[in-house]
Scaffold this motif. Structure first.
Motif, PDB file in Angstrom:
ATOM      1  N   THR A   5       0.834  -1.201   0.000  1.00 30.84           N
ATOM      2  CA  THR A   5       0.000   0.000   0.000  1.00 30.84           C
ATOM      3  C   THR A   5       0.870   1.252   0.000  1.00 30.84           C
ATOM      4  O   THR A   5       0.579   2.214  -0.708  1.00 30.84           O
ATOM      5  N   HIS A   6       1.938   1.245   0.767  1.00 28.15           N
ATOM      6  CA  HIS A   6       2.860   2.381   0.811  1.00 28.15           C
ATOM      7  C   HIS A   6       3.490   2.619  -0.565  1.00 28.15           C
ATOM      8  O   HIS A   6       3.584   3.749  -1.035  1.00 28.15           O
ATOM      9  N   GLN A   8       2.251   1.747  -3.484  1.00 27.95           N
ATOM     10  CA  GLN A   8       1.197   2.228  -4.385  1.00 27.95           C
ATOM     11  C   GLN A   8       0.907   3.708  -4.133  1.00 27.95           C
ATOM     12  O   GLN A   8       0.682   4.478  -5.065  1.00 27.95           O
ATOM     13  N   THR A   9       0.913   4.122  -2.908  1.00 31.86           N
ATOM     14  CA  THR A   9       0.669   5.517  -2.555  1.00 31.86           C
ATOM     15  C   THR A   9       1.772   6.417  -3.124  1.00 31.86           C
ATOM     16  O   THR A   9       1.509   7.472  -3.689  1.00 31.86           O
TER      17      THR A   9
END
Length: 157
Positions: A5-6, A8-9
């Motif tokens: 997620t990090h 992708q962010t």
């Protein structure tokens, strides 16, 4: 927040930053290519030049590059660049510069009238030089562009 997620962010933020930085260029490229100059509307490419009605002188060289070929170190070689003024005003060569102290130039320091021919003599001294040599001669003059470049090359053995 997990590692995926990090990642992708961060990618998402880089994409937004890229679009934000690209936006002004996109707007500029699609803008109208019409502008004002001295109160007169001018249409066309920005690179087009406005030529005054009285015109300019213009070079027409028989060659713009001279290849001496293979020469020996210490040899002094000479060539002439012949040209004609095919413009609409007298051609004035204000100065001629070389890219190296090993190259010297001579030219007549009088205006070349419309339709007249003249020449520039270039002398290359290969003393202390070895290998491929590429020298630029820059002519400063009253043509539309203001300069003209000639080139000499040699292979020094």
């Amino acid at each position: 927040m997990n590692k995926k997620t990090h990642s992708q962010t961060i990618k998402f933020l880089y994409n937004i930053l890229f679009v934000v930085m690209l936006f002004p260029f996109l707007i500029q490229c699609t803008s109208n290519k019409t502008g004002k100059f001295d109160g007169k509307l001018i249409e066309g490419k920005a690179s087009e030049k406005i030529i005054p009605p009285n015109g300019f002188p213009k070079f027409e060289f028989t060659k713009e590059i001279h290849k001496f070929g293979v020469i020996s170190e210490g040899e002094i070689v000479v060539c002439d660049f012949f040209f004609k003024n095919i413009g609409s005003k007298d051609l004035v060569i204000k100065n001629v510069e070389t890219s190296c102290g090993c190259t010297a130039v001579k030219w007549e320091r009088k205006p070349v009238k419309i339709g007249e021919e003249s020449h520039i003599t270039v002398e290359f001294n290969s003393e202390g030089r070895y290998g491929k040599q590429y020298k630029v001669i820059t002519i400063f003059c009253n043509t539309l562009s203001g300069t003209k470049e000639l080139v000499i090359t040699a292979q020094v053995k």
